[in-house]
Design a protein around this motif. Sequence first.
Motif, PDB file in Angstrom:
ATOM      1  N   ILE A  11      -3.028   0.012  -6.700  1.00 47.39           N
ATOM      2  CA  ILE A  11      -4.070   0.194  -5.686  1.00 47.39           C
ATOM      3  C   ILE A  11      -5.012  -1.006  -5.645  1.00 47.39           C
ATOM      4  O   ILE A  11      -5.335  -1.524  -4.578  1.00 47.39           O
ATOM      5  CB  ILE A  11      -4.865   1.486  -5.966  1.00 47.39           C
ATOM      6  N   ASP A  12      -5.425  -1.446  -6.822  1.00 48.04           N
ATOM      7  CA  ASP A  12      -6.360  -2.562  -6.869  1.00 48.04           C
ATOM      8  C   ASP A  12      -5.755  -3.816  -6.242  1.00 48.04           C
ATOM      9  O   ASP A  12      -6.467  -4.659  -5.700  1.00 48.04           O
ATOM     10  CB  ASP A  12      -6.779  -2.850  -8.320  1.00 48.04           C
ATOM     11  N   ALA A  13      -4.419  -3.921  -6.314  1.00 46.46           N
ATOM     12  CA  ALA A  13      -3.762  -5.092  -5.738  1.00 46.46           C
ATOM     13  C   ALA A  13      -3.503  -4.932  -4.242  1.00 46.46           C
ATOM     14  O   ALA A  13      -2.985  -5.843  -3.605  1.00 46.46           O
ATOM     15  CB  ALA A  13      -2.451  -5.371  -6.473  1.00 46.46           C
ATOM     16  N   GLY A  14      -3.812  -3.734  -3.714  1.00 53.04           N
ATOM     17  CA  GLY A  14      -3.714  -3.589  -2.260  1.00 53.04           C
ATOM     18  C   GLY A  14      -2.678  -2.612  -1.736  1.00 53.04           C
ATOM     19  O   GLY A  14      -2.423  -2.572  -0.534  1.00 53.04           O
ATOM     20  N   ALA A  15      -2.055  -1.806  -2.617  1.00 58.01           N
ATOM     21  CA  ALA A  15      -1.094  -0.816  -2.135  1.00 58.01           C
ATOM     22  C   ALA A  15      -1.843   0.239  -1.312  1.00 58.01           C
ATOM     23  O   ALA A  15      -2.911   0.686  -1.718  1.00 58.01           O
ATOM     24  CB  ALA A  15      -0.373  -0.155  -3.303  1.00 58.01           C
TER      25      ALA A  15
END
Lengths: 541, 541
Positions: free
Chosen positions: B167-171
Amino acid sequence: MTEVQLYDTTLRDGMQGQGMSLSAAEKVRVVHALDALGIRFIEAGFPGSNPKDIELFELLASEALDQATIVAFGMTRRRDMAAEEDPGLFALADCFAPAVCLVGKTWALHLEKVTKVSREENLAMIADSVRHMRDSAGKRVIYDAEHFFDGWRDDDGYALECLRAAIDAGAENVTLCDTNGSSLPHEIADATSAVVAALGSEASVGIHTHNDAECGVANSIAAVRAGADLVQGTVNGFGERTGNANLISILPALQIKLGYECVDPESLLRLTDTAHLIDEICNLMPDPDQPYVGRNAFAHKGGLHAAAVSADARTFEHMKPEEVGNRRETLISELAGKGSVRTIAATSGIDLDDDGAAAAVERLKELEHRGYHYEAADASFELLLRREAGSYVPLFRLESFRVVTEKRADGRVETEATIKLWVGETRYIRTAEGDGPVHALDRALRDAITEQHPEIAKVELTNFKVRILDENHGTGAVTRVLLDSSDGDESWGSIGVSANVIEASWEALVDSLEFAFQPRKSDRPPPPGGRRDQAPAKAGR
Amino acid sequence: MTEVQLYDTTLRDGMQGQGMSLSAAEKVRVVHALDALGIRFIEAGFPGSNPKDIELFELLASEALDQATIVAFGMTRRRDMAAEEDPGLFALADCFAPAVCLVGKTWALHLEKVTKVSREENLAMIADSVRHMRDSAGKRVIYDAEHFFDGWRDDDGYALECLRAAIDAGAENVTLCDTNGSSLPHEIADATSAVVAALGSEASVGIHTHNDAECGVANSIAAVRAGADLVQGTVNGFGERTGNANLISILPALQIKLGYECVDPESLLRLTDTAHLIDEICNLMPDPDQPYVGRNAFAHKGGLHAAAVSADARTFEHMKPEEVGNRRETLISELAGKGSVRTIAATSGIDLDDDGAAAAVERLKELEHRGYHYEAADASFELLLRREAGSYVPLFRLESFRVVTEKRADGRVETEATIKLWVGETRYIRTAEGDGPVHALDRALRDAITEQHPEIAKVELTNFKVRILDENHGTGAVTRVLLDSSDGDESWGSIGVSANVIEASWEALVDSLEFAFQPRKSDRPPPPGGRRDQAPAKAGR
């Protein structure tokens, strides 16, 4: 450990499935299989409905069972009739079965639209019938509350009154039925919890679900977790519409995954065999993808998966296949290495050395590139290994064949095959007609071979599938034929690939017969690939 | 109404099922059927794994879809390699698909036994891969957390860290996978609730289950009720072992029973047709007992049931069959009454009066009883209607044909067909060779016809499927042939049924060519059944 009693209704509700029909003798075989599996209650049907069921109860009266209790099934008394005068209840009282299951209404909609009985009369029907069975006939009584969850949604108070009427009259269990299969697990859980809380320790509560929402198994598990201690279902989920809850899946979930005590752990090892045996008695092909017991249930593609599973089975398996009498399988595919090929050869009793295994892997790759696909063709794969191992025994030597199909001017279609071949030193020429080219070839071939190999007559072709592999070339594309065969004891698959459907069929046909003919050890274990549904191959077939 | 996004992985995970294999063109047909059903995400596979999938992505790049998003599937980057250098991620970044699904590990057991990657490195692999896809390649990213529930049981903290890394990477979504199918609904519900609570509104949470415990559907429903808003599954539950969660059962449960918004209510009416069409494309027999869409799913025995159902359907039905495009009763006919037959005729531009419609229904029943099945054979069905309407124009009149296949002593296989027919007043005799009997017949037939009807040359046979209908009779059983044809602009299906595979093939072949030859209006819309993949038929073909 909390005990949960399994109640099988394969012989009653399961027989409502389309096309299901068993003789009384076959039903007795099912009863023994269920008894050996450890099923507590076996519902055999209504002992007065038809000659077959009357015969069944007569047969069962003298059968010795290890632990199961036979249950006779019937309805609550008719309205405006005393229980002791009701002919249905009379048949139940009169039969040998020590337990009866009485089904009755709990849903006002049904009273109004279907049976046209008042709510009060319905309660009296339940109470009178249970009391009569219990007190006058001395039976153990289970009350099946039909359409319980629909009734509960409409009027939970009345649904509960129906259950109380049964318990107060002496029922040892009230079973909540999701007759239309309308409910989802959380609804089952909520209603069952509420019922268990309301009834306290007065009676045991059972669950009976159907698979209309593909939740039959989950619904049964949800009810048990909510306090139900009896589960009604059928073997392999047989039953009308989409089937009943599948006991074959419920049992391992309850016992292995959740720690309930349903059957002796030893008996659980029979689960796979029991499921397949009852399929066979019902003349149904076991579902290869069936949870827990299907031949694909623990199948792994080669390579990474197979390696990880041998390091730690938990990596790719949700439970140990052996616990339910199933086994792990490594699917034959292009991913297979020398190691798995040698393992497969060994289980088929083929002595394949390292060079042979390497050659087999090369051959496999080449054949898969040409469109062969061995997952469903264990017989052809075994023959491939035998050729590499030098233990292949040819059944005959083909000289030539010719197949002619003619649609005549009068519209009739005729097919004829002529075959010329050698069995040992003898040349045979045979011509046969058939419904189609493969049928005609099969007949001509058998005709030529059976003189020297009469055992081939036992082999029957049971299925035939054709696919085009490169669809962009239409009728000029490569054709893959898969044949299933059986000798009555076991079944196997063979494959043929060719631009010509007749040639591909021929190849599969020859593999099917040659496989049956290969000499093998009598104690050969079933090979991986899972195609052997039953006993190991017999020697000298 | 809460929205739930359906994510289909039939073309990737479904193809892991034993014996499953589709060409790129067939996969495109599946994509259109799913798009029409309203499935939001369609996972097409990995765009760099083999020539067939590369071809599929090339084809899909130029297909126009109504609403679905094509998803490319791949793995997180390799260890010890930068995301931008990973060839798998490169293929994903390079393909046209606007969304990618990245699968990665969340279970320490797998890191230790399978991939031999440290926990920290695994987190970096997830984050780097998602970030690269998102930031450099501009893709929407879904992260599939493989073996999530097993990982959660072992170490919920680490499992959550993996999700957070994605999530933090943008998923935009993290999907919890029950890869081994080990979980039961209450376990899925508990873990999903905890994840949804822990992640808050940062990301949407998806669910991906398998059917190993026969709880695939119930597990998906349990996750949605616990807060998941994306469901991954396959049509009819295709997939390895016991299959994936069945989207065909999940959709009506979520939308009709629980009130979630998954698809347009109009699209839901296509559920039954879609399920059966995709079975046919995969050369599988639709399961008559399948929940919601099976022929028996809403079957009632006569008498009491039928009467009660017509008084109030709720008495014996868990939902309205029409809502999922199915229907009550065990009907021989797939298209039931006169009304629907007339509607279909009208959309094909056929003027069918009431008597004609009644006759067509009778004829249809009779043919279906003999094994015809028109869901994937729209061309044959249209010809049936035309015959009843009197608007059928025969292309030719057959006198006779003969097909000979010979395997010669030198091993060569040769096939030759001779055909005698009339086109108008002219008699033609033609002989042609072919790769197989159908190919030879097709060539001889075209050779005879094209002189007067050169437009027939445009019609190409694109697929050919054969199945035995009564499996208990082996090669002597009735054979059903399905042919797909195309003229480059549109494609259509035809059917033939006979004990003889050559006769059945001939019948399908003739229907295929005759369908193309029928005069029709240029503005005819595509008929129902979804067989027309592309543009409406052109006039004067």
